[in-house]
Design a protein around this motif. Structure first.
Motif, PDB file in Angstrom:
ATOM      1  N   VAL A 176       0.863  -1.180   0.000  1.00  0.00           N
ATOM      2  CA  VAL A 176       0.000   0.000   0.000  1.00  0.00           C
ATOM      3  C   VAL A 176       0.897   1.228   0.000  1.00  0.00           C
ATOM      4  CG1 VAL A 176      -1.720   1.310   1.289  1.00  0.00           C
ATOM      5  CG2 VAL A 176      -1.836  -1.188   1.257  1.00  0.00           C
ATOM      6  N   ILE A 177       0.620   2.134  -0.913  1.00  0.00           N
ATOM      7  CA  ILE A 177       1.324   3.403  -0.967  1.00  0.00           C
ATOM      8  C   ILE A 177       0.278   4.489  -0.737  1.00  0.00           C
ATOM      9  CG2 ILE A 177       2.701   4.989  -2.371  1.00  0.00           C
ATOM     10  CD1 ILE A 177       4.196   2.416  -1.776  1.00  0.00           C
ATOM     11  N   THR A 178       0.472   5.305   0.270  1.00  0.00           N
ATOM     12  CA  THR A 178      -0.473   6.378   0.563  1.00  0.00           C
ATOM     13  C   THR A 178       0.092   7.717   0.118  1.00  0.00           C
ATOM     14  OG1 THR A 178       0.409   6.883   2.757  1.00  0.00           O
ATOM     15  CG2 THR A 178      -1.221   5.101   2.618  1.00  0.00           C
ATOM     16  N   GLY A 179      -0.768   8.709   0.088  1.00  0.00           N
ATOM     17  CA  GLY A 179      -0.330  10.049  -0.279  1.00  0.00           C
ATOM     18  C   GLY A 179       0.738  10.605   0.643  1.00  0.00           C
ATOM     19  N   ALA A 180       0.746  10.141   1.887  1.00  0.00           N
ATOM     20  CA  ALA A 180       1.745  10.606   2.850  1.00  0.00           C
ATOM     21  C   ALA A 180       3.134  10.027   2.581  1.00  0.00           C
ATOM     22  CB  ALA A 180       1.306  10.240   4.262  1.00  0.00           C
ATOM     23  N   MET A 181       3.213   9.040   1.711  1.00  0.00           N
ATOM     24  CA  MET A 181       4.480   8.366   1.445  1.00  0.00           C
ATOM     25  C   MET A 181       5.194   8.892   0.200  1.00  0.00           C
ATOM     26  SD  MET A 181       3.032   4.560   2.257  1.00  0.00           S
ATOM     27  CE  MET A 181       4.547   3.639   2.045  1.00  0.00           C
ATOM     28  N   VAL A 182       4.569   9.819  -0.510  1.00  0.00           N
ATOM     29  CA  VAL A 182       5.150  10.347  -1.745  1.00  0.00           C
ATOM     30  C   VAL A 182       5.170  11.869  -1.693  1.00  0.00           C
ATOM     31  CG1 VAL A 182       4.505   8.361  -3.160  1.00  0.00           C
ATOM     32  CG2 VAL A 182       2.917  10.252  -2.928  1.00  0.00           C
ATOM     33  N   SER A 183       6.017  12.459  -2.505  1.00  0.00           N
ATOM     34  CA  SER A 183       6.106  13.919  -2.515  1.00  0.00           C
ATOM     35  C   SER A 183       5.081  14.555  -3.448  1.00  0.00           C
ATOM     36  CB  SER A 183       7.517  14.361  -2.908  1.00  0.00           C
ATOM     37  OG  SER A 183       7.829  13.905  -4.211  1.00  0.00           O
ATOM     38  N   GLU A 184       4.597  13.792  -4.415  1.00  0.00           N
ATOM     39  CA  GLU A 184       3.624  14.300  -5.386  1.00  0.00           C
ATOM     40  C   GLU A 184       2.496  13.284  -5.554  1.00  0.00           C
ATOM     41  OE1 GLU A 184       3.629  17.194  -7.212  1.00  0.00           O
ATOM     42  OE2 GLU A 184       5.455  17.868  -6.223  1.00  0.00           O
ATOM     43  N   PRO A 185       1.236  13.732  -5.571  1.00  0.00           N
ATOM     44  CA  PRO A 185       0.114  12.825  -5.785  1.00  0.00           C
ATOM     45  C   PRO A 185      -0.041  12.466  -7.269  1.00  0.00           C
ATOM     46  CG  PRO A 185      -0.698  15.053  -5.571  1.00  0.00           C
ATOM     47  CD  PRO A 185       0.793  15.109  -5.340  1.00  0.00           C
ATOM     48  N   LYS A 186      -0.901  11.484  -7.556  1.00  0.00           N
ATOM     49  CA  LYS A 186      -1.217  11.197  -8.953  1.00  0.00           C
ATOM     50  C   LYS A 186      -1.807  12.454  -9.572  1.00  0.00           C
ATOM     51  CE  LYS A 186      -3.806   7.772  -7.743  1.00  0.00           C
ATOM     52  NZ  LYS A 186      -4.787   6.717  -7.707  1.00  0.00           N
ATOM     53  N   PRO A 187      -1.466  12.748 -10.794  1.00  0.00           N
ATOM     54  CA  PRO A 187      -0.978  11.850 -11.823  1.00  0.00           C
ATOM     55  C   PRO A 187       0.529  11.612 -11.834  1.00  0.00           C
ATOM     56  CG  PRO A 187      -1.451  13.950 -12.826  1.00  0.00           C
ATOM     57  CD  PRO A 187      -1.857  14.047 -11.380  1.00  0.00           C
ATOM     58  N   ASN A 188       1.267  12.128 -10.889  1.00  0.00           N
ATOM     59  CA  ASN A 188       2.686  11.807 -10.783  1.00  0.00           C
ATOM     60  C   ASN A 188       2.820  10.306 -10.552  1.00  0.00           C
ATOM     61  OD1 ASN A 188       5.302  11.363  -9.279  1.00  0.00           O
ATOM     62  ND2 ASN A 188       5.520  13.513  -9.855  1.00  0.00           N
ATOM     63  N   SER A 189       3.787   9.674 -11.157  1.00  0.00           N
ATOM     64  CA  SER A 189       3.946   8.214 -11.073  1.00  0.00           C
ATOM     65  C   SER A 189       4.803   7.756  -9.896  1.00  0.00           C
ATOM     66  CB  SER A 189       4.546   7.683 -12.380  1.00  0.00           C
ATOM     67  OG  SER A 189       5.829   8.245 -12.594  1.00  0.00           O
ATOM     68  N   GLU A 190       5.216   8.659  -9.047  1.00  0.00           N
ATOM     69  CA  GLU A 190       6.113   8.313  -7.941  1.00  0.00           C
ATOM     70  C   GLU A 190       5.584   7.151  -7.091  1.00  0.00           C
ATOM     71  OE1 GLU A 190       8.098  10.323  -3.942  1.00  0.00           O
ATOM     72  OE2 GLU A 190       6.728  11.517  -5.158  1.00  0.00           O
ATOM     73  N   GLY A 191       4.320   7.201  -6.718  1.00  0.00           N
ATOM     74  CA  GLY A 191       3.751   6.138  -5.880  1.00  0.00           C
ATOM     75  C   GLY A 191       3.741   4.785  -6.576  1.00  0.00           C
ATOM     76  N   LEU A 192       3.446   4.770  -7.855  1.00  0.00           N
ATOM     77  CA  LEU A 192       3.424   3.521  -8.609  1.00  0.00           C
ATOM     78  C   LEU A 192       4.822   2.924  -8.706  1.00  0.00           C
ATOM     79  CD1 LEU A 192       0.815   5.100  -9.423  1.00  0.00           C
ATOM     80  CD2 LEU A 192       0.926   3.834 -11.547  1.00  0.00           C
ATOM     81  N   LEU A 193       5.797   3.788  -8.969  1.00  0.00           N
ATOM     82  CA  LEU A 193       7.173   3.308  -9.075  1.00  0.00           C
ATOM     83  C   LEU A 193       7.701   2.828  -7.722  1.00  0.00           C
ATOM     84  CD1 LEU A 193       8.506   6.024 -11.529  1.00  0.00           C
ATOM     85  CD2 LEU A 193       7.933   3.638 -12.056  1.00  0.00           C
ATOM     86  N   GLU A 194       7.292   3.484  -6.654  1.00  0.00           N
ATOM     87  CA  GLU A 194       7.693   3.039  -5.316  1.00  0.00           C
ATOM     88  C   GLU A 194       7.100   1.665  -5.012  1.00  0.00           C
ATOM     89  OE1 GLU A 194       9.585   2.908  -1.714  1.00  0.00           O
ATOM     90  OE2 GLU A 194       9.936   4.263  -3.393  1.00  0.00           O
ATOM     91  N   ALA A 195       5.860   1.447  -5.410  1.00  0.00           N
ATOM     92  CA  ALA A 195       5.227   0.139  -5.214  1.00  0.00           C
ATOM     93  C   ALA A 195       6.004  -0.943  -5.969  1.00  0.00           C
ATOM     94  CB  ALA A 195       3.778   0.177  -5.672  1.00  0.00           C
ATOM     95  N   CYS A 196       6.430  -0.643  -7.176  1.00  0.00           N
ATOM     96  CA  CYS A 196       7.219  -1.596  -7.956  1.00  0.00           C
ATOM     97  C   CYS A 196       8.510  -1.962  -7.234  1.00  0.00           C
ATOM     98  CB  CYS A 196       7.539  -1.030  -9.338  1.00  0.00           C
ATOM     99  SG  CYS A 196       6.126  -0.964 -10.443  1.00  0.00           S
ATOM    100  N   LYS A 197       9.177  -0.955  -6.674  1.00  0.00           N
ATOM    101  CA  LYS A 197      10.415  -1.217  -5.940  1.00  0.00           C
ATOM    102  C   LYS A 197      10.155  -2.112  -4.731  1.00  0.00           C
ATOM    103  CE  LYS A 197      12.586   3.166  -7.118  1.00  0.00           C
ATOM    104  NZ  LYS A 197      12.973   4.477  -6.591  1.00  0.00           N
ATOM    105  N   LEU A 198       9.083  -1.821  -4.015  1.00  0.00           N
ATOM    106  CA  LEU A 198       8.778  -2.587  -2.806  1.00  0.00           C
ATOM    107  C   LEU A 198       8.499  -4.063  -3.083  1.00  0.00           C
ATOM    108  CD1 LEU A 198       6.558  -0.073  -0.819  1.00  0.00           C
ATOM    109  CD2 LEU A 198       8.851  -0.858  -0.215  1.00  0.00           C
ATOM    110  N   VAL A 199       7.880  -4.336  -4.219  1.00  0.00           N
ATOM    111  CA  VAL A 199       7.555  -5.736  -4.544  1.00  0.00           C
ATOM    112  C   VAL A 199       8.522  -6.334  -5.563  1.00  0.00           C
ATOM    113  CG1 VAL A 199       5.137  -5.502  -3.897  1.00  0.00           C
ATOM    114  CG2 VAL A 199       5.807  -5.106  -6.267  1.00  0.00           C
ATOM    115  N   ASN A 200       9.548  -5.544  -5.931  1.00  0.00           N
ATOM    116  CA  ASN A 200      10.597  -6.009  -6.836  1.00  0.00           C
ATOM    117  C   ASN A 200      10.041  -6.489  -8.184  1.00  0.00           C
ATOM    118  OD1 ASN A 200      13.315  -6.347  -7.454  1.00  0.00           O
ATOM    119  ND2 ASN A 200      13.272  -8.511  -6.862  1.00  0.00           N
ATOM    120  N   VAL A 201       9.228  -5.627  -8.796  1.00  0.00           N
ATOM    121  CA  VAL A 201       8.633  -5.918 -10.103  1.00  0.00           C
ATOM    122  C   VAL A 201       8.886  -4.722 -11.014  1.00  0.00           C
ATOM    123  CG1 VAL A 201       6.449  -6.318 -11.324  1.00  0.00           C
ATOM    124  CG2 VAL A 201       6.826  -7.373  -9.109  1.00  0.00           C
ATOM    125  N   GLU A 202       9.230  -5.004 -12.243  1.00  0.00           N
ATOM    126  CA  GLU A 202       9.441  -3.934 -13.217  1.00  0.00           C
ATOM    127  C   GLU A 202       8.091  -3.324 -13.602  1.00  0.00           C
ATOM    128  OE1 GLU A 202      12.290  -2.626 -14.427  1.00  0.00           O
ATOM    129  OE2 GLU A 202      13.313  -3.928 -12.980  1.00  0.00           O
TER     130      GLU A 202
END
Length: 86
Positions: free
Chosen positions: A2-28
């Motif tokens: 789970v990635i919340t708005g408090a965990m990223v510097s920019e909300p969607k449509p910025n992709s930061e949260g999605l990319l962080e989720a990928c890193k956490l689960v080790n998926v491209e």
């Protein structure tokens, strides 16, 4: 994960949260399917390099032109996801 708005510097449509989720689960990102019910979801998913699916049900406003979002796929029912992930 789970990635919340408090965990990223920019909300969607910025992709930061999605990319962080990928890193956490080790998926491209290219191996991910991102499903959204808002244009900003599709923008974020495309920016992250993910396959995007627009969910044309639920909270979508009748006046919304979901085709203009340019998702890779539009689904009308959640059951349609099965064919995308198998």
């Amino acid at each position: 994960c789970v990635i919340t708005g408090a965990m990223v510097s920019e909300p969607k449509p910025n992709s930061e949260g999605l990319l962080e989720a990928c890193k956490l689960v080790n998926v491209e990102p290219a191996d991910c399917v991102y499903i959204g019910d808002d244009e900003r979801d599709i923008i974020a998913g495309k920016s992250a390099g993910m396959f995007t699916v627009a969910a044309d049900f639920g909270f979508i406003n009748k006046d919304e032109d979901i085709n203009s979002w340019q998702a890779d796929k539009i689904i009308k029912d959640p059951i349609e996801l099965i064919s995308l992930i198998i």
